[in-house]
Design a protein around this motif. Structure first.
Motif, PDB file in Angstrom:
ATOM      1  N   LEU A  77      -1.537   1.394   0.917  1.00 27.26           N
ATOM      2  CA  LEU A  77      -2.696   0.736   0.295  1.00 27.26           C
ATOM      3  C   LEU A  77      -3.066   1.430  -1.014  1.00 27.26           C
ATOM      4  N   GLU A  78      -3.012   2.756  -1.014  1.00 30.00           N
ATOM      5  CA  GLU A  78      -3.313   3.513  -2.238  1.00 30.00           C
ATOM      6  C   GLU A  78      -2.283   3.227  -3.328  1.00 30.00           C
ATOM      7  N   LEU A  88      -6.448  -2.948  -2.538  1.00 36.42           N
ATOM      8  CA  LEU A  88      -5.915  -3.709  -1.414  1.00 36.42           C
ATOM      9  C   LEU A  88      -6.553  -3.151  -0.151  1.00 36.42           C
ATOM     10  N   THR A  89      -7.278  -3.994   0.582  1.00 42.70           N
ATOM     11  CA  THR A  89      -7.964  -3.536   1.789  1.00 42.70           C
ATOM     12  C   THR A  89      -7.034  -3.618   2.995  1.00 42.70           C
ATOM     13  N   GLN A  90      -7.386  -2.881   4.036  1.00 41.43           N
ATOM     14  CA  GLN A  90      -6.624  -2.952   5.281  1.00 41.43           C
ATOM     15  C   GLN A  90      -6.603  -4.389   5.798  1.00 41.43           C
ATOM     16  N   ARG A  91      -7.744  -5.034   5.730  1.00 33.41           N
ATOM     17  CA  ARG A  91      -7.858  -6.415   6.217  1.00 33.41           C
ATOM     18  C   ARG A  91      -6.904  -7.331   5.468  1.00 33.41           C
ATOM     19  N   GLU A  92      -6.916  -7.260   4.135  1.00 31.97           N
ATOM     20  CA  GLU A  92      -6.026  -8.102   3.329  1.00 31.97           C
ATOM     21  C   GLU A  92      -4.565  -7.812   3.659  1.00 31.97           C
ATOM     22  N   PHE A  93      -4.231  -6.538   3.811  1.00 31.44           N
ATOM     23  CA  PHE A  93      -2.865  -6.124   4.100  1.00 31.44           C
ATOM     24  C   PHE A  93      -2.391  -6.690   5.439  1.00 31.44           C
TER      25      PHE A  93
END
Length: 144
Positions: A77-78, A88-93
């Motif tokens: 994500l980073e 980029l959020t965890q949710r989006e990923f």
């Protein structure tokens, strides 16, 4: 139109950034975003801390993962945030992964006859041949 009144507060800079990013991502003005946020909060509080799933048409999917996988996801994500310039959020990923997998799998789910891949029967109805013919050659013992 309902009467309105201004609400002003000094916020921690980190919280301010989170709110700004979220409102921009939602495409809302600050007033719209904070109004929605506060309405959700009070609705959740009235429901004993539970969000009403019917109201926002969402479900919660929660599961535990190993720490090593979690750290790999955070690092990814980073990297993506640095690469794209957008967080980029965890949710989006995770939603992207799920939707991608479903989009690939759904066309294969059912063939023209309406039979899924796990339900398909072999062409011949007889028993399938086995590699082991059950006979031992010279010097070999038959495995049991």
């Amino acid at each position: 139109m309902a009467e309105k009144k201004n609400l002003c507060a000094q916020l921690d800079i980190g919280l301010h950034r989170k709110i700004t990013e979220a409102k921009e991502q939602a495409g809302l003005t600050t007033a719209e975003y904070l109004t929605n946020l506060l309405l959700e909060y009070y609705e959740m509080k009235e429901n004993g801390g539970n969000q009403t799933m019917a109201a926002n048409n969402t479900r919660t999917l929660a599961f535990q993962i190993p720490e090593e996988l979690y750290q790999r996801i955070k690092a990814h994500l980073e990297r993506e945030t640095v690469r794209t310039g957008k967080k980029l959020t965890q949710r989006e990923f995770v939603l992207g992964l799920i939707e991608g997998a479903l989009n690939m799998a759904e066309p294969m789910d059912v063939d023209e006859s309406g039979v899924g891949p796990c339900e398909a029967q072999p062409e011949s109805s007889g028993p399938q041949p086995s590699e082991d013919t059950g006979t031992a050659t010279d010097g070999e013992e038959k495995a049991v």
